[in-house]
Design a protein around this motif. Structure first.
Motif, mmCIF file in Angstrom:
data_model
loop_
_atom_site.group_PDB
_atom_site.id
_atom_site.type_symbol
_atom_site.label_atom_id
_atom_site.label_comp_id
_atom_site.label_asym_id
_atom_site.label_seq_id
_atom_site.Cartn_x
_atom_site.Cartn_y
_atom_site.Cartn_z
ATOM 1 N N PHE A 419 0.805 -1.223 0.000
ATOM 2 C CA PHE A 419 0.000 0.000 0.000
ATOM 3 C C PHE A 419 0.841 1.278 0.000
ATOM 4 O O PHE A 419 0.296 2.372 -0.104
ATOM 5 C CB PHE A 419 -0.982 -0.014 1.178
ATOM 6 C CG PHE A 419 -2.081 -1.015 0.985
ATOM 7 C CD1 PHE A 419 -3.062 -0.797 0.026
ATOM 8 C CD2 PHE A 419 -2.112 -2.180 1.727
ATOM 9 C CE1 PHE A 419 -4.065 -1.735 -0.183
ATOM 10 C CE2 PHE A 419 -3.113 -3.127 1.528
ATOM 11 C CZ PHE A 419 -4.086 -2.898 0.572
ATOM 12 N N GLY A 420 2.154 1.114 0.115
ATOM 13 C CA GLY A 420 3.020 2.289 0.045
ATOM 14 C C GLY A 420 2.817 3.266 1.189
ATOM 15 O O GLY A 420 3.012 4.463 1.023
ATOM 16 N N LEU A 421 2.427 2.744 2.334
ATOM 17 C CA LEU A 421 2.152 3.630 3.467
ATOM 18 C C LEU A 421 3.412 3.880 4.284
ATOM 19 O O LEU A 421 4.263 3.010 4.417
ATOM 20 C CB LEU A 421 1.097 3.000 4.384
ATOM 21 C CG LEU A 421 -0.247 2.707 3.729
ATOM 22 C CD1 LEU A 421 -1.116 1.899 4.668
ATOM 23 C CD2 LEU A 421 -0.944 4.001 3.337
ATOM 24 N N THR A 422 3.501 5.075 4.810
ATOM 25 C CA THR A 422 4.527 5.385 5.785
ATOM 26 C C THR A 422 3.934 5.017 7.132
ATOM 27 O O THR A 422 2.896 5.554 7.500
ATOM 28 C CB THR A 422 4.825 6.892 5.787
ATOM 29 O OG1 THR A 422 4.999 7.291 4.440
ATOM 30 C CG2 THR A 422 6.054 7.212 6.586
ATOM 31 N N TYR A 423 4.558 4.090 7.825
ATOM 32 C CA TYR A 423 3.987 3.705 9.112
ATOM 33 C C TYR A 423 5.024 3.848 10.210
ATOM 34 O O TYR A 423 6.217 3.930 9.959
ATOM 35 C CB TYR A 423 3.422 2.280 9.063
ATOM 36 C CG TYR A 423 4.439 1.220 8.734
ATOM 37 C CD1 TYR A 423 4.686 0.871 7.420
ATOM 38 C CD2 TYR A 423 5.141 0.572 9.745
ATOM 39 C CE1 TYR A 423 5.625 -0.106 7.114
ATOM 40 C CE2 TYR A 423 6.079 -0.399 9.449
ATOM 41 C CZ TYR A 423 6.319 -0.732 8.126
ATOM 42 O OH TYR A 423 7.260 -1.689 7.832
ATOM 43 N N ARG A 424 4.523 3.924 11.422
ATOM 44 C CA ARG A 424 5.375 4.065 12.594
ATOM 45 C C ARG A 424 5.093 2.917 13.541
ATOM 46 O O ARG A 424 3.983 2.416 13.608
ATOM 47 C CB ARG A 424 5.067 5.364 13.321
ATOM 48 C CG ARG A 424 5.806 6.563 12.799
ATOM 49 C CD ARG A 424 5.340 7.808 13.513
ATOM 50 N NE ARG A 424 3.913 7.966 13.332
ATOM 51 C CZ ARG A 424 3.364 8.305 12.158
ATOM 52 N NH1 ARG A 424 4.113 8.507 11.099
ATOM 53 N NH2 ARG A 424 2.060 8.412 12.038
ATOM 54 N N LEU A 425 6.114 2.529 14.271
ATOM 55 C CA LEU A 425 5.950 1.460 15.253
ATOM 56 C C LEU A 425 6.188 2.048 16.639
ATOM 57 O O LEU A 425 7.158 2.773 16.846
ATOM 58 C CB LEU A 425 6.963 0.346 14.965
ATOM 59 C CG LEU A 425 6.879 -0.263 13.553
ATOM 60 C CD1 LEU A 425 8.103 -1.108 13.253
ATOM 61 C CD2 LEU A 425 5.615 -1.098 13.408
ATOM 62 N N ASP A 426 5.280 1.770 17.532
ATOM 63 C CA ASP A 426 5.434 2.207 18.925
ATOM 64 C C ASP A 426 5.576 0.971 19.802
ATOM 65 O O ASP A 426 4.708 0.099 19.771
ATOM 66 C CB ASP A 426 4.182 2.974 19.402
ATOM 67 C CG ASP A 426 4.104 4.359 18.796
ATOM 68 O OD1 ASP A 426 5.092 4.779 18.162
ATOM 69 O OD2 ASP A 426 3.060 5.010 18.951
ATOM 70 N N LEU A 427 6.655 0.923 20.552
ATOM 71 C CA LEU A 427 6.848 -0.193 21.475
ATOM 72 C C LEU A 427 6.388 0.232 22.857
ATOM 73 O O LEU A 427 6.947 1.145 23.451
ATOM 74 C CB LEU A 427 8.333 -0.592 21.499
ATOM 75 C CG LEU A 427 8.726 -1.626 22.558
ATOM 76 C CD1 LEU A 427 7.997 -2.942 22.349
ATOM 77 C CD2 LEU A 427 10.237 -1.850 22.541
ATOM 78 N N ALA A 428 5.334 -0.423 23.346
ATOM 79 C CA ALA A 428 4.788 -0.066 24.660
ATOM 80 C C ALA A 428 5.245 -1.106 25.680
ATOM 81 O O ALA A 428 5.009 -2.297 25.509
ATOM 82 C CB ALA A 428 3.274 0.001 24.597
ATOM 83 N N THR A 429 5.895 -0.638 26.725
ATOM 84 C CA THR A 429 6.503 -1.554 27.694
ATOM 85 C C THR A 429 5.743 -1.588 29.017
ATOM 86 O O THR A 429 4.747 -0.901 29.201
ATOM 87 C CB THR A 429 7.959 -1.159 27.949
ATOM 88 O OG1 THR A 429 7.969 0.196 28.395
ATOM 89 C CG2 THR A 429 8.790 -1.281 26.688
ATOM 90 N N ARG A 430 6.281 -2.339 29.936
ATOM 91 C CA ARG A 430 5.651 -2.706 31.209
ATOM 92 C C ARG A 430 5.078 -1.532 32.016
ATOM 93 O O ARG A 430 5.782 -0.585 32.331
ATOM 94 C CB ARG A 430 6.717 -3.502 31.953
ATOM 95 C CG ARG A 430 6.978 -3.350 33.364
ATOM 96 C CD ARG A 430 8.112 -4.310 33.728
ATOM 97 N NE ARG A 430 9.212 -4.287 32.735
ATOM 98 C CZ ARG A 430 10.418 -4.793 32.958
ATOM 99 N NH1 ARG A 430 10.688 -5.404 34.083
ATOM 100 N NH2 ARG A 430 11.352 -4.744 32.040
ATOM 101 N N PRO A 431 3.807 -1.606 32.296
ATOM 102 C CA PRO A 431 3.206 -0.583 33.152
ATOM 103 C C PRO A 431 3.450 -0.922 34.619
ATOM 104 O O PRO A 431 3.989 -1.993 34.922
ATOM 105 C CB PRO A 431 1.717 -0.699 32.831
ATOM 106 C CG PRO A 431 1.530 -2.130 32.468
ATOM 107 C CD PRO A 431 2.830 -2.625 31.883
ATOM 108 N N GLU A 432 3.057 -0.029 35.504
ATOM 109 C CA GLU A 432 3.305 -0.263 36.915
ATOM 110 C C GLU A 432 2.553 -1.489 37.427
ATOM 111 O O GLU A 432 3.115 -2.369 38.067
ATOM 112 C CB GLU A 432 2.901 0.963 37.721
ATOM 113 C CG GLU A 432 4.081 1.572 38.469
ATOM 114 C CD GLU A 432 3.749 2.945 38.978
ATOM 115 O OE1 GLU A 432 2.882 3.019 39.870
ATOM 116 O OE2 GLU A 432 4.329 3.925 38.473
#
Ligand SMILES: [Zn+2]
Ligand SMILES: [Zn+2]
Length: 647
Positions: A419-432
């Motif tokens: 699809f030719g999309l520019t995408y971003r990756l967010d790494l969500a880590t351990r919450p309290e």
């Protein structure tokens, strides 16, 4: 009170000022230019008005038009200017909330009838008067009794007032004749608001609650420059032309019908073809990569969702229970499924699993139903019946990195290459608050990061943003006009394997607990197709287009050869239609253009004789190429096979 405040400027230098000094005075002491450019200031984490006497020390920064937070201040103030204007024109209008929002602001009013476009024009003109008057926006702290007295005629404000805790400050802001209960912050004067526009009005329930009264909400936008305002209005116009609800109707892709209920999508033949092509693509892609298809029931006994923990937590989003099945105890109830995870878990658990069986990748394009509040539903983008491209992977902890790497590869194939999309990756880590040991989390987070790094992917770290049951990677992408969309998620889960006591036999012959990954690539078909409609403005790439070729004979004499060509295309798997109506060729081409058909294959006497077509391409105007029917067929076949993004 301290004798002296210490404010630390962004460059690290400190200024000592007496309590009660205003940010404007500090800005002035730094430089006259800065004081002129100042919109507001930030002290500690809080944004304060330029004329607010400071009473605390802390990090201090003058906010100018360049700061994103300054726009928030501008828009907050614009909402007050709007309410000021409405109150001048409609003295009896009740006032609700008026917050800044992304790209603008709104204000809710209790009025006897909806606002018309003409009303909005009048209100906007009145706002210009309020701006021209350049009223100072004055903050005042008042007692509860005083606030009750001032807003005695505004029951909605009194309701809000009742929720402010006893220890909290009650602040009131006045600009000219208008007074509002508000926390701020605002501009110093109404004259600073120059570039704004009212956009539209719509009914909105007080506090979003359909049991409460219906208010009339006016939306507007405000910017610091004329250019920014104009660019935004153009973007809105562009977005309106791409609105999937309008195009969905024009291109006959889908409908939502009252008789059936809100948020439930009817996929018409052309929309269904889009879904079908997307399904084929993702299922083929997954099968090539060692996934296995499963199908699981749409309704299950309620116990399943009690065991999974979904029901106690997300019960309100599930449709109510159905009666027991025939021959079952009274207390057995059924539920339509809101997600597929428990079903896939039962497939895993139906057999003894060995470490050699892992990863076990189960995939299902499945319909689930969620009882979303009707006020939040929006075309295909927010629905109650969701078609998920849902998958669950059961694996050993040591396999996480490779599996994530492989999933990111699919994301790149679909979002990036196809699809030719520019995408971003967010790494969500351990919450309290989390489930599972630090050791397990540590290992999982390291594996996710390692996979991201190995792919050379840039990603943002959202520290503490993970779910309590595992870290995740969120995928976000931009559409053709720069709007950000929330895409799919790759979510690790330590909790469900625990709840269902899942096991595999390790190489040590002992039982071990697998980790689980929830993954979707498109997310839901509804949302993704809604996105594609807007992204492509309905002009889908040829592989995806519901109708790929429209064959157009010029005159009756060419109907037979045109039909023969259409049939040949169809036999080759190309979605070709024939328009042999007696309307003029130009008219029929215009219609095909309106329906955004990629190719129009025109066949006149010469083409019929020479087995050629005069090819018109969507959006390319009158330009046409003559090529042999063989060449055209080979060309389209190749474009479909390679999922080319044109024409
Ligand atoms: Zn305000
Ligand atoms: Zn799941």
């Amino acid at each position: 009170m301290a004798h002296e405040l210490v404010v630390t400027l962004p460059d690290g230098s400190e200024r000592r000022v007496p309590p009660g000094t205003t940010p404007r005075a500090i800005a002035q002491s730094i430089g006259a230019g800065l004081a002129r450019a100042a919109v507001a200031a930030r002290l500690g984490g809080q944004i304060v008005e330029l004329d607010r006497p400071l009473e605390q020390s802390g990090a201090f920064q003058v906010l100018t038009e360049k700061d994103a937070d300054a726009l928030y201040v501008l828009r907050h103030s614009a909402a007050h200017v709007l309410a000021t204007a409405v109150r001048r024109l409609y003295p009896d209008a009740g006032i609700g909330f008026g917050p800044p929002i992304d790209d603008g602001f709104y204000y809710d009013f209790a009025v006897p009838r909806p606002f018309t476009p003409e009303d909005l024009e009048r209100i906007e003109a009145e706002m210009r008067q309020v701006v021209a008057a350049d009223y100072p926006i004055v903050r005042e702290e008042v007692s509860r009794a005083e606030a009750q007295r001032r807003f005695a005629a505004d029951p909605l404000k009194l309701e809000r007032l009742g929720e402010i805790g006893d220890g909290e400050t009650i602040s009131v802001y006045r600009d000219g004749p208008f007074e509002d209960l508000c926390r701020g912050p605002h501009l110093a004067n109404t004259g600073r608001l120059q570039h704004f526009k009212l956009l539209h009005a719509a009914g909105a329930y007080w506090r979003g609650d359909e049991k409460r009264q219906m208010l009339q909400r006016i939306y507007g936008t405000a910017w610091f420059s004329k250019n920014d305002l104009e660019a935004y209005v153009r973007r809105l116009e562009e977005a309106r032309k791409r609105d999937h609800r309008i195009l969905g109707k024009q291109l006959d892709l889908y409908s939502i019908q009252d008789l059936v209920g809100p948020g439930l999508v009817f996929w018409h033949p052309k929309g269904a073809m889009l879904q079908f092509q997307l399904r084929r693509f993702i299922e083929d892609t997954l099968l090539e990569r060692g996934n296995q298809l499963v199908y699981t029931p749409h309704i299950t006994r309620e116990q399943l969702f009690l065991k999974s923990g979904h029901l106690p937590l997300y019960g309100e989003n599930q449709f109510p229970a159905m009666a027991a099945g025939e021959g079952e105890a009274e207390d057995v109830r059924y539920r339509v499924k809101p997600m597929n995870c428990p079903g896939h878990i039962l497939v895993y658990a139906a057999q003894q699993r060995s470490y050699r069986d892992l990863p076990l990748r189960l995939t299902e394009i499945a319909n689930v139903y969620r009882n979303e509040r009707s006020g939040t539903l929006h075309g295909m983008l927010r629905v109650r019946g969701l078609t998920m491209d849902d998958g669950h992977i059961f694996l050993r902890p040591d396999q996480i990195e490779d599996e994530i790497f492989a999933l990111l590869d699919i994301v790149e194939l679909v979002m990036g290459q196809t699809f030719g999309l520019t995408y971003r990756l967010d790494l969500a880590t351990r919450p309290e608050k989390k489930l599972g040991s630090d050791e397990v989390w540590e290992q999982a987070e390291r594996a996710l990061e390692a996979a991201l790094k190995r792919r050379g992917a840039t990603y943002r770290l959202d520290a503490g943003g993970g779910a309590f049951y595992g870290p995740k990677i969120d995928i976000k992408f931009d559409d053709a006009i720069g709007r950000e969309w929330q895409g799919a998620t790759i979510q690790l889960d330590f909790q469900l394997p625990e709840r269902f006591q899942l096991e595999y036999t390790g190489s040590d012959n002992k039982p071990h607990r697998p980790v689980m990954i929830h993954r979707a690539i498109y997310g839901t078909m509804e949302r993704f197709v809604g996105f594609l409609i807007e992204h492509f403005a309905g002009a889908f790439p040829v592989w995806l287009a519901p109708e790929q070729v429209r064959v157009l004979p010029i005159a009756d004499a060419q109907t037979a050869p045109a039909r023969a060509f259409q049939e040949r295309l169809r036999a080759a798997g190309i979605r070709a239609a024939l328009d042999d109506r007696s309307d003029t060729l130009n008219y029929r081409i215009r219609e095909a253009e309106l329906m955004k058909v990629p190719y129009m294959a025109v066949i006149g006497a010469r083409e019929a004789e020479g087995a050629t077509v005069a090819l018109r391409i969507r959006g390319a105007g009158k330009k046409q190429d003559v090529l042999t029917q063989d060449a055209f067929l080979a060309r389209v076949t190749d474009e479909v096979r390679t999922r080319w993004r044109g024409p």
